[in-house]
Write a protein that holds these residues in place. Structure first.
Motif, PDB file in Angstrom:
ATOM      1  N   VAL A   1       0.850  -1.194   0.000  1.00 45.31           N
ATOM      2  CA  VAL A   1       0.000   0.000   0.000  1.00 45.31           C
ATOM      3  C   VAL A   1       0.886   1.243   0.000  1.00 45.31           C
ATOM      4  N   LEU A   2       0.694   2.070  -1.014  1.00 43.85           N
ATOM      5  CA  LEU A   2       1.466   3.302  -1.153  1.00 43.85           C
ATOM      6  C   LEU A   2       0.764   4.489  -0.497  1.00 43.85           C
ATOM      7  N   ARG A   3      -0.571   4.441  -0.526  1.00 41.11           N
ATOM      8  CA  ARG A   3      -1.332   5.589  -0.038  1.00 41.11           C
ATOM      9  C   ARG A   3      -2.771   5.170   0.263  1.00 41.11           C
TER      10      ARG A   3
ATOM     11  N   VAL B   1      -7.506   3.580  -1.788  1.00 39.59           N
ATOM     12  CA  VAL B   1      -6.285   2.888  -1.373  1.00 39.59           C
ATOM     13  C   VAL B   1      -5.493   2.538  -2.622  1.00 39.59           C
ATOM     14  N   ARG B   2      -4.285   3.045  -2.711  1.00 39.77           N
ATOM     15  CA  ARG B   2      -3.442   2.791  -3.880  1.00 39.77           C
ATOM     16  C   ARG B   2      -2.329   1.832  -3.495  1.00 39.77           C
TER      17      ARG B   2
ATOM     18  N   LYS C   1      -2.805   8.814   4.839  1.00 34.65           N
ATOM     19  CA  LYS C   1      -2.901  10.276   4.782  1.00 34.65           C
ATOM     20  C   LYS C   1      -4.081  10.736   5.646  1.00 34.65           C
ATOM     21  N   GLU C   2      -3.851  10.691   6.947  1.00 31.33           N
ATOM     22  CA  GLU C   2      -4.861  11.020   7.933  1.00 31.33           C
ATOM     23  C   GLU C   2      -4.135  11.469   9.190  1.00 31.33           C
ATOM     24  N   ARG C   3      -4.604  12.532   9.809  1.00 32.93           N
ATOM     25  CA  ARG C   3      -3.852  13.098  10.939  1.00 32.93           C
ATOM     26  C   ARG C   3      -4.592  13.067  12.270  1.00 32.93           C
ATOM     27  N   ASN C   4      -5.840  12.647  12.267  1.00 34.35           N
ATOM     28  CA  ASN C   4      -6.618  12.700  13.503  1.00 34.35           C
ATOM     29  C   ASN C   4      -6.476  11.448  14.356  1.00 34.35           C
ATOM     30  N   MET C   5      -6.539  10.286  13.723  1.00 33.17           N
ATOM     31  CA  MET C   5      -6.538   9.043  14.494  1.00 33.17           C
ATOM     32  C   MET C   5      -5.134   8.596  14.888  1.00 33.17           C
ATOM     33  N   PHE C   6      -4.219   8.653  13.920  1.00 30.09           N
ATOM     34  CA  PHE C   6      -2.857   8.159  14.153  1.00 30.09           C
ATOM     35  C   PHE C   6      -1.874   9.307  14.384  1.00 30.09           C
TER      36      PHE C   6
ATOM     37  N   GLY D   1     -15.015   5.679   8.849  1.00 30.34           N
ATOM     38  CA  GLY D   1     -14.839   4.253   8.592  1.00 30.34           C
ATOM     39  C   GLY D   1     -13.402   3.773   8.694  1.00 30.34           C
ATOM     40  N   LEU D   2     -12.576   4.485   9.459  1.00 37.71           N
ATOM     41  CA  LEU D   2     -11.183   4.081   9.659  1.00 37.71           C
ATOM     42  C   LEU D   2     -11.052   3.341  10.989  1.00 37.71           C
ATOM     43  N   TYR D   3     -10.372   2.198  10.953  1.00 41.31           N
ATOM     44  CA  TYR D   3     -10.187   1.383  12.157  1.00 41.31           C
ATOM     45  C   TYR D   3      -8.717   0.979  12.305  1.00 41.31           C
TER      46      TYR D   3
END
Length: 419
Positions: free
Chosen positions: A125-127, A139-140, A352-357, A377-379
């Motif tokens: 997974v690149l992105r 998801v790329r 590319k997400e800054r809130n959860m992780f 929908g992110l887990y």
């Protein structure tokens, strides 16, 4: 199929879709799980038990690649098997209390077969990014032959875990050292080091066990202790230390249980500080809860330290051609160096997400038991710092949450169609 029609309608007006057309595009009706380790397998099985389809993207060519490709041969589960079971299937009754590496891999392969879990291998997974316009995750990935894929779904489960990549320490002069330098992810057995002086950096469970393996194969290991460490016997009073701790915590405060563990450890192992293994100020369970740092469960290494077969060394100041210089200004020659310095998360590199992780360490910002669910929908599964037991807890929560979401959506569509 309603989702696919909705997606196609949105993509028809999306200029970014032109770029997507340059690579293969696949819509996934259920969650995409990234990582085919125990955490990913557990999540897929729990989803399937609720009738929810999913796919797993795995960068390696096998399930549980950390266990199959990056662990030493003598490895066994450090905890009794009942604390390492995945949901919905226990270990075979004839397995020992502490299954071997090969037994655990066999268990995982049987688990995948039982629940018909077939990961798509060699997909790095690149992105992964949530598209606000579409309301879907993109998801790329890139395959083993360089072909790119674009996956679109409503849910993404990050199951790459705490041990995605080797953590390599910065050591001054490492490029000058002429001997072999390798991370424990590349170590298999001590036979190749027979008769050699080997410096092992890191005194966690892996570092301690590699030293013991080196001793058993006729090598001469030294162990660099860079920090304080709790060493506990693997079993106390005829029971596993972990199991006994979990039982005591049902009745007593954690500070009392920690004191009990330290008193029994002192009686069984002696004063480890006299061996150069100072204990942290916090008790082992409190430290585990606060930082995730796991105590060392002794499987025979301490006896080798006491006998002098394993030498304890202070932190390294710098390396030279054939030797290591320590912070106490002493130097000693070595033939090889093994870095038992652990692993790290690689999530920030592709999600590319800054809130959860957290971008700093790649772990969920919210600690256990609240770090399993993010927005849109992110887990996350396998980031609890509580091993397979923690991953199993999160896998069940994720499956139930997605299941409830699908039920809610189906109910909403039924109401709309009846109007």
């Amino acid at each position: 199929m309603e989702y696919l029609k909705e997606l196609e309608g949105k993509l028809a007006h999306d200029p970014i879709f032109d770029n997507m057309n340059k690579r293969r595009f696949t819509y996934v009706p259920g969650p995409i799980i990234i990582g085919a380790g125990p955490s990913g397998l557990a999540t897929a099985a729990c989803l399937k038990s609720k009738g929810v389809p999913s796919i797993i993207l795995e960068k390696s060519n096998c399930i549980a690649s950390l266990w199959q490709l990056k662990t030493y041969d003598r490895l066994k589960l450090h905890l009794p098997k009942q604390f390492c079971e995945l949901p919905l299937m226990g270990f075979p009754s004839d397995f020992p209390t502490y299954p071997t590496k090969q037994q655990f891999i066999s268990y995982l392969e049987t688990y995948a077969k039982k629940f018909d879990i077939n990961p798509i291998f060699e997909q790095t997974v690149l992105r992964a990014e949530f598209d606000e316009t579409l309301g879907f995750w993109r998801v790329r990935s890139v395959g083993g032959k360089g072909e790119e894929m674009e996956w679109v779904c409503r849910w993404v489960v990050v199951a790459t875990g705490e041990n995605a990549e080797a953590a390599m320490p910065e050591i001054e002069g490492v490029e000058e050292f002429e001997g072999d330098v390798k991370h424990t992810s590349l170590y298999r057995r001590g036979e190749e080091f027979r008769g050699k002086k080997v410096l092992v950096v890191g005194c966690g469970n892996s570092g301690m066990e590699v030293c013991l393996d080196l001793c058993n194969h006729g090598a001469k290991p030294s162990l660099v202790v860079r920090d304080t460490v709790h060493v506990l016997p693997r079993e106390m009073l005829g029971k596993s230390t972990f199991g006994l701790s979990m039982w005591l915590l049902k009745w007593l405060p954690i500070t009392f249980v920690d004191q009990f563990l330290l008193i029994v450890s002192r009686l069984m192992l002696g004063d480890t500080s006299k061996l150069g293994l100072d204990r942290p100020s916090l008790g082992p369970l409190q430290l585990k809860n606060l930082s995730g740092k796991t105590p060392v469960l002794d499987v025979g290494t301490l006896a080798k330290i006491k006998s002098g077969d394993i030498k304890i060394c202070p932190p390294i100041k710098r390396l030279k051609q054939h030797c290591a210089e320590f912070i106490n200004e002493e130097t000693e020659n070595f033939d090889a160096i093994i870095l038992a310095t652990g692993y790290k998360s690689n999530v920030p590199a592709w999600l590319k997400e800054r809130n959860m992780f957290s971008e700093k360490d790649g772990f969920p910002r919210k600690p256990f038991p609240n770090g399993w669910k993010g927005d849109n929908g992110l887990y996350a599964v396998g980031f609890t710092k509580r091993g397979i037991l923690g991953a199993s807890i999160d896998a069940k929560k994720i499956a139930e949450d997605v299941h409830q979401c699908l039920k809610s959506q189906a109910k909403h569509r039924a109401l709309q169609s009846s109007i």
